[in-house]
Design a protein around this motif. Structure first.
Motif, PDB file in Angstrom:
ATOM      1  N   LYS A  72       2.116   0.370  31.982  1.00 12.23           N
ATOM      2  CA  LYS A  72       2.856   0.957  30.888  1.00 12.23           C
ATOM      3  C   LYS A  72       1.990   1.892  30.069  1.00 12.23           C
ATOM      4  O   LYS A  72       2.458   2.895  29.547  1.00 12.23           O
ATOM      5  CB  LYS A  72       3.418  -0.158  30.010  1.00 12.23           C
ATOM      6  N   ALA A  73       0.722   1.551  29.997  1.00  8.60           N
ATOM      7  CA  ALA A  73      -0.190   2.402  29.230  1.00  8.60           C
ATOM      8  C   ALA A  73      -0.627   3.599  30.044  1.00  8.60           C
ATOM      9  O   ALA A  73      -1.410   4.410  29.583  1.00  8.60           O
ATOM     10  CB  ALA A  73      -1.404   1.584  28.802  1.00  8.60           C
ATOM     11  N   GLY A  74      -0.131   3.690  31.276  1.00  4.59           N
ATOM     12  CA  GLY A  74      -0.486   4.827  32.105  1.00  4.59           C
ATOM     13  C   GLY A  74      -1.886   4.718  32.680  1.00  4.59           C
ATOM     14  O   GLY A  74      -2.441   5.658  33.203  1.00  4.59           O
TER      15      GLY A  74
ATOM     16  N   ARG B 168      -3.286   2.075  19.261  1.00  2.00           N
ATOM     17  CA  ARG B 168      -3.474   0.684  19.593  1.00  2.00           C
ATOM     18  C   ARG B 168      -4.535   0.437  20.649  1.00  2.00           C
ATOM     19  O   ARG B 168      -4.688  -0.674  21.120  1.00  2.00           O
ATOM     20  CB  ARG B 168      -2.154   0.102  20.060  1.00  2.00           C
TER      21      ARG B 168
ATOM     22  N   ARG C 279      -7.901  -7.141  24.113  1.00  2.00           N
ATOM     23  CA  ARG C 279      -7.047  -8.035  24.866  1.00  2.00           C
ATOM     24  C   ARG C 279      -7.482  -8.094  26.305  1.00  2.00           C
ATOM     25  O   ARG C 279      -7.485  -9.139  26.942  1.00  2.00           O
ATOM     26  CB  ARG C 279      -5.625  -7.493  24.796  1.00  2.00           C
TER      27      ARG C 279
ATOM     28  N   LEU D 291       8.259  -5.125  24.603  1.00  2.00           N
ATOM     29  CA  LEU D 291       8.599  -6.223  23.701  1.00  2.00           C
ATOM     30  C   LEU D 291       8.425  -7.563  24.398  1.00  2.00           C
ATOM     31  O   LEU D 291       7.951  -8.534  23.817  1.00  2.00           O
ATOM     32  CB  LEU D 291      10.046  -6.090  23.251  1.00  2.00           C
TER      33      LEU D 291
ATOM     34  N   ARG E   5       4.748   7.286  30.267  1.00  2.00           N
ATOM     35  CA  ARG E   5       5.173   7.584  28.912  1.00  2.00           C
ATOM     36  C   ARG E   5       4.941   6.449  27.950  1.00  2.00           C
ATOM     37  O   ARG E   5       5.735   6.117  27.118  1.00  2.00           O
ATOM     38  CB  ARG E   5       6.630   7.986  28.894  1.00  2.00           C
ATOM     39  N   SER E   6       3.800   5.876  28.101  1.00  5.75           N
ATOM     40  CA  SER E   6       3.464   4.813  27.182  1.00  5.75           C
ATOM     41  C   SER E   6       3.241   5.365  25.789  1.00  5.75           C
ATOM     42  O   SER E   6       3.543   4.720  24.817  1.00  5.75           O
ATOM     43  CB  SER E   6       2.189   4.167  27.643  1.00  5.75           C
TER      44      SER E   6
ATOM     45  N   ARG F 273      -6.992  -2.502  20.138  1.00  4.32           N
ATOM     46  CA  ARG F 273      -6.424  -3.828  20.289  1.00  4.32           C
ATOM     47  C   ARG F 273      -6.270  -4.152  21.770  1.00  4.32           C
ATOM     48  O   ARG F 273      -6.542  -5.246  22.227  1.00  4.32           O
ATOM     49  CB  ARG F 273      -5.058  -3.878  19.624  1.00  4.32           C
ATOM     50  N   ARG F 274      -5.834  -3.156  22.496  1.00  6.49           N
ATOM     51  CA  ARG F 274      -5.603  -3.420  23.903  1.00  6.49           C
ATOM     52  C   ARG F 274      -6.902  -3.746  24.617  1.00  6.49           C
ATOM     53  O   ARG F 274      -6.984  -4.617  25.441  1.00  6.49           O
ATOM     54  CB  ARG F 274      -4.929  -2.238  24.564  1.00  6.49           C
TER      55      ARG F 274
ATOM     56  N   GLU G 140       1.127  -4.140  31.681  1.00  5.41           N
ATOM     57  CA  GLU G 140       0.735  -3.461  30.461  1.00  5.41           C
ATOM     58  C   GLU G 140      -0.131  -2.241  30.776  1.00  5.41           C
ATOM     59  O   GLU G 140       0.005  -1.196  30.158  1.00  5.41           O
ATOM     60  CB  GLU G 140      -0.007  -4.412  29.519  1.00  5.41           C
TER      61      GLU G 140
ATOM     62  N   ILE H 168       7.857   2.117  16.654  1.00  2.00           N
ATOM     63  CA  ILE H 168       7.570   0.740  16.264  1.00  2.00           C
ATOM     64  C   ILE H 168       7.169  -0.080  17.472  1.00  2.00           C
ATOM     65  O   ILE H 168       6.240  -0.883  17.434  1.00  2.00           O
ATOM     66  CB  ILE H 168       8.805   0.138  15.572  1.00  2.00           C
ATOM     67  N   GLN H 169       7.866   0.189  18.548  1.00  2.00           N
ATOM     68  CA  GLN H 169       7.582  -0.569  19.753  1.00  2.00           C
ATOM     69  C   GLN H 169       6.170  -0.280  20.258  1.00  2.00           C
ATOM     70  O   GLN H 169       5.424  -1.178  20.621  1.00  2.00           O
ATOM     71  CB  GLN H 169       8.604  -0.176  20.797  1.00  2.00           C
TER      72      GLN H 169
ATOM     73  N   ARG I 297       8.140 -10.697  22.053  1.00  2.00           N
ATOM     74  CA  ARG I 297       8.890 -10.495  20.831  1.00  2.00           C
ATOM     75  C   ARG I 297      10.375 -10.416  21.122  1.00  2.00           C
ATOM     76  O   ARG I 297      11.121  -9.821  20.370  1.00  2.00           O
ATOM     77  CB  ARG I 297       8.435  -9.205  20.153  1.00  2.00           C
TER      78      ARG I 297
ATOM     79  N   GLY J 185       3.702  -1.641  17.843  1.00  3.37           N
ATOM     80  CA  GLY J 185       3.712  -3.095  17.769  1.00  3.37           C
ATOM     81  C   GLY J 185       3.874  -3.619  16.349  1.00  3.37           C
ATOM     82  O   GLY J 185       3.654  -4.796  16.089  1.00  3.37           O
TER      83      GLY J 185
ATOM     84  N   GLN K  21       4.910  -8.479  24.651  1.00  9.18           N
ATOM     85  CA  GLN K  21       4.387  -8.961  23.380  1.00  9.18           C
ATOM     86  C   GLN K  21       5.119 -10.217  22.903  1.00  9.18           C
ATOM     87  O   GLN K  21       4.972 -10.625  21.769  1.00  9.18           O
ATOM     88  CB  GLN K  21       4.486  -7.854  22.322  1.00  9.18           C
TER      89      GLN K  21
END
Lengths: 239, 751
Positions: free
Chosen positions: B719-721, A222, A229, B75, A78-79, A225-226, B716, A124-125, B80, A128, B78
């Motif tokens: 999390k992004a599946g 996003r 990265r 978070l 569930r990203s 961006r990922r 990550e 928002i999370q 944060r 980002g 990142q």
């Protein structure tokens, strides 16, 4: 006709607040009376904004919280889904998260208003950033005698959320419906324009491909961006 | 005739329930005494049920933690997150194992024991509380109510009390919802509770039995595109042409409206067969669901029944169609369809469905929902093409929904169970201090509403308890066994009086039960086992058994009972105690089928337990990963202040291709079969949170390939599946590799 940009709009909110009615009024100009809870519907509609044609792809989501996989689903599922508690979340990453969001509640239900915060937090999370095109919608304003959330309160809360715009609508009497979508659309256009200016500035300073913080929004939120990265993430070296 | 028939059946049902009562009271005794196959099967089943209950509670708690961390980890990745929040996150990662303990003093134990007895036996308080709490407060209440106060999922009293609570809440909703289209729609603490209820043991077994196969079959067809939205179909056509380097024909503009796409002939040609495939698949789902009527858990059917009677009460004029819509608003919308749309979260499949099957499942769920609802094709016009399916099945689905409601009420047996509960001196609740305190805090917060009446028991108890203690830190939280009792209701010593049954009936029941026990203990080939049974001889045989004082006592007791019953004129020696004998023989026949039933149920529940255990393993693994990551982040930020500790290089650990394949770490391999035996991998961790995987070929010094992995990136990706990591020769599964790294490299304090 000029090639129009496609923007993805996700309509979120608790069960029974009128997300589908709102969307159907906007897209087809019809009022849905029947008992017909949504699982997941999608629509497209083209609207003219300040002389430009905008193509909207609208994802109408389930308000029924059971469709959220959050209760027991691992993070990997569930990203993308925008909300931890209320909304059905696409379990596949290729599903775009959307460029703009309508957060809908019913002015007759305090609970439905309270649920918006979690929705907004998650958006928002995932994005980002808190600079996300978004509109707060208090629906069912024709039911004034059953009002449970005052206009002032809803406005104040929306304003405290990075000055998010607040509208009161009535899907039944088609009040303010177009305005909501138009406002959101303007925000998305503007965000895009700012992004372009930012990119141009970056290119001017650092040359093409910009600095490390480029995060131009594309269709997949996003993803770009990922990916960048990842370039300096795990890497394979053939020895 | 009707009246005499009714009279008899009333008496019979009373006798039956008294039997049940009798058996349930002597439950404990039975365990110690009888050791035949039936007893073993039943004991097995009971243990299984209690394991499921406690395991699902553990999972619920873990899920809460994972959910919290899920929402925070992004978070953290990142960077944060403020330090204090990091600490809070860490708090969620503390050891979950809770120590046993006690209340500091007896007075508190008594008062809380009394409070929780009241809450458990009078569900209206919880029902009322459910209406008052906010969505934010519901989580802690949900845990305590569903997994503690009514946590024995297979115990009829707790189940029935819980259902009573639902009833009172549903009634309130029906009474206070202005128009029917808003009924059962909103997300409320109650809807949350009902969902959680459908996901306990019985609901889970049902989904597994009824849906898992269908879903898995569909999931395997990864390439079957069943999209019927013309616009999407059109877009995919364009994409296909463009990606194969072709140019678009002039009559195919790049972007079209939905209407244009729908009018396109090629699009229509693609959609046509998909429609029939979808209808076929949905029909298959529907058939299994309808055939599974008897498999549907009692409680879920009973809720359907309540919805039916409440809608009839509120809308006396309502057609069956309207009622079925509302039942479907629970059964399909809240129970079946969520499982179809997100099967992984219902533990029905292991991985995430691929894009095509995912969309197909969504379409199936929409179709099923449309049968139950009044579909409005104004929403998505292309769905109207599936109308034949709706029309063909409307009637059978409506019949099915009404059939669901055909279950017995439980009030009579609940009354009985409550008496039993009162008569038990050892009623206990296994609960944690924090659950006690948070429930207390909620009651206190809403006490002006809940305990308005100053003469009410709840008011008295809350006043005596004073203000609720704050939540304890996890480490200090304790699991306690809270003895439940009521200050106001004395334990029922004299059940006969309480239940309004005669002394004869009690003797009769006892005689029957004792004879059955004797028969189960005697060797099968014993002379007295021959039919017709001679009860006096059986009693005598038992009374003269050697070296078994208990058997002797039972034999003597039976002899006493026979003569007492004879005196009371209930049985007659001259016809060989015919009345009693017949019932005993029936009972013995019944026992055989009981064993079969117990064994069948055991198989099913074993499966459920395995599933939730697997899920537990997954959750624990996920928490471990987060724990490691957090530790890593913190040690890095600490490192900035004081000199970085010397980090020991861990590894290399060697794994063969075969090992990794077996563990599912390698999910796809491009290495030719005959070379796989020569390939191995080394895993090293030079720094906490950093790993190097290298691929080697036997006999060569240098590795073929090396991969740097950062824990952040893996998380990550997870999390992004994104599930696979391409290593050129092999594809690695992100989740599995995390599990493996966890196992191998967990440094003493995290990594």
């Amino acid at each position: 006709m000029a090639q129009s940009q496609v923007y993805q709009v996700v309509v979120l909110g608790a069960g029974g607040v009128g997300k589908s009615c709102l969307t159907a009024q906007f897209v087809q100009g019809v009022w849905i009376e029947s008992y017909d809870p949504t699982i997941e519907d999608s629509y497209t509609k083209q609207i003219p904004i300040d002389g430009r044609q905008c193509m909207l792809e609208i994802l109408d989501t389930a308000g029924t919280e059971q469709f959220s996989s959050s209760e027991s689903t691992p993070a990997s599922c569930r990203s993308i889904g925008p909300t931890p508690t209320q909304t059905y979340q696409p379990t596949d990453t290729t599903t775009p998260i959307g460029h703009g969001f309508l957060l809908v509640f019913s002015i007759t239900s305090k609970n439905s208003f309270n649920e918006l915060k979690a929705l907004r937090d998650t958006i928002i999370q995932i994005k980002g950033t808190d600079q996300v095109p978004m509109v707060i919608v208090g629906n069912k304003c024709d039911l004034a005698e059953e009002r449970a959330v005052s206009r002032a309160h809803a406005f104040a809360v929306s304003h405290s959320w990075n000055k998010t715009h607040y509208y009161e609508t009535s899907a039944r009497s088609r009040l303010n419906i177009d305005q909501v979508f138009t406002d959101l659309c303007r925000q998305m256009l503007q965000a895009d324009a700012e992004q372009d200016r930012f990119m141009q500035a970056q290119e001017a300073v650092y040359g093409p491909l910009g600095g490390k913080s480029t995060s131009k929004r594309d269709l997949y939120g996003r993803h770009r961006r990922r990916r960048r990265r990842r370039d300096n993430g795990p890497r394979c070296v053939i020895l | 005739m009707a009246s005499s028939h009714d009279g008899r059946s009333a008496r019979q049902s009373k006798r039956l329930s008294v039997t049940a009562l009798y058996l349930s009271m002597s439950n404990k005794e039975r365990d110690f005494e009888i050791e035949d196959e039936l007893a073993r099967a039943q004991k097995n089943l009971r243990e299984l049920k209690s394991k499921i209950s406690s395991q699902s509670k553990k999972n619920f708690v873990l899920e809460k933690d994972v959910r919290y961390l899920d929402s925070r980890i992004a978070l953290l990745i990142q960077n944060r997150m403020a330090l204090e929040e990091q600490n809070e996150v860490a708090n969620h990662l503390d050891e979950v194992e809770i120590q046993e303990g006690d209340f500091p003093n007896d007075d508190k134990t008594q008062k809380y024991g009394n409070l929780f007895f009241l809450l458990q036996s009078e569900p209206r308080h919880i029902a009322h509380l459910c209406r008052l709490v906010t969505m934010a407060e519901i989580d802690s209440l949900l845990q305590t109510v569903m997994f503690t106060i009514y946590g024995n999922q297979y115990e009829s009293r707790e189940e029935h009390l819980l259902l009573t609570m639902f009833q009172s809440v549903l009634t309130y909703q029906f009474d206070n919802t202005p128009d029917y289209s808003s009924l059962l729609r909103a997300n409320t603490p109650v809807s949350r509770m009902m969902t959680t209820y459908t996901r306990r043991g019985p609901g889970q077994s049902y989904l597994k039995v009824v849906l898992a196969n269908r879903i898995n079959t569909l999931i395997e067809m990864k390439d079957m595109d069943l999209e019927i939205n013309p616009l999407k179909v059109y877009e995919r056509m364009i994409e296909k042409i463009e990606s194969s380097g072709g140019t678009l024909p002039p009559d195919m503009p790049k972007s079209v409206t939905a209407e244009q796409a729908a009018a396109n002939e090629q699009v229509q040609k693609l959609i046509e067969p998909r429609l029939s495939t979808l209808m076929e698949i949905a029909n298959g789902f529907l058939t299994t669901i309808i055939d599974g009527l008897e498999e549907t858990p009692y409680g879920i059917r009973w809720i359907c029944k309540q919805i039916r009677s409440l809608s009839k009460r509120k809308y006396p004029e309502a057609q069956d169609q309207v009622i079925c819509t509302l039942i479907g608003g629970f059964f399909f919308l809240r129970f079946i369809n969520p499982a179809i749309v997100t099967p992984r979260s219902y533990m029905l499949i292991d991985g995430n469905p691929a894009e095509h099957p995912r969309r197909a499942l969504t379409l199936i769920a929409k179709m099923l929902q449309n049968i139950a609802n009044k579909p409005s094709y104004a929403k998505e016009p292309y769905m109207a093409k599936l109308q034949p399916f709706i029309h063909q099945n409307k009637e059978r689905v409506n019949k099915f929904l009404l059939d669901l409601c055909e279950v017995q009420d439980f009030y009579e047996s609940l009354e009985m169970d409550n008496y039993v509960a009162l008569s038990k001196k050892d009623l206990e609740l296994s609960i944690t201090l924090n659950e006690v305190y948070s429930t207390h805090a909620l009651l206190e917060k809403h006490s002006t509403e809940l305990a308005k009446d100053e003469s009410s028991h709840l008011y008295t108890l809350l006043k005596e308890l004073g203000s609720a203690p704050p939540q304890l830190p996890r480490k200090e939280n304790r699991a306690i066994n809270l003895p439940l009792f009521s200050r106001w209701e004395t334990a029922v010593d004299d059940l006969t009086a309480a239940l309004d049954i005669t002394q004869e009936e009690v003797f009769f029941m006892e005689a029957k039960a004792t004879f059955v026990k004797i028969m189960r203990l005697l060797p099968h080939n014993s002379v007295v086992m021959r039919r017709p049974l001679r009860l006096d001889r059986i009693a005598e045989a038992a009374a003269t058994t050697r070296n078994d004082s208990m058997m002797v006592r039972k034999g003597i007791r039976c002899m006493e009972l026979l003569s007492q019953l004879q005196e009371l004129g209930v049985v007659d020696k001259s016809d060989g105690f015919g009345l009693l004998r017949e019932e005993i023989e029936q009972e013995l026949m019944h026992l055989g089928s009981l064993k079969e039933k117990a064994l069948r149920e055991t198989v099913k529940l074993d499966e459920v337990l395995r599933t939730i255990r697997d899920h537990n393993g997954y959750l624990v693994g996920q928490l471990e990963t987060y724990k490691s990551y957090l530790h890593n982040v913190r040690s890095q930020s600490e490192g900035k202040q004081r000199k970085q500790q010397k980090h020991q290089v861990l590894g290399p650990y060697k794994f063969t291709h075969q090992q990794l394949e077996k563990e599912g770490v390698i999910q796809k391999s491009n290495v030719p079969e005959n070379r796989r035996a020569n390939i191995f991998f080394n895993f090293t961790s030079p720094l906490p949170g950093t790993f190097v995987i290298s691929l080697h070929y036997k006999g060569r010094n240098k590795g073929l390939l090396e991969l740097d992995l950062k824990l952040d990136d893996l998380l990550e990706m997870q999390k992004a599946g994104q599930e696979d990591l391409d290593l050129e020769y092999v594809q690695i599964n992100v989740n599995r590799v995390l599990v493996l790294l966890n196992k191998r490299f967990s440094r003493k304090k995290g990594w």
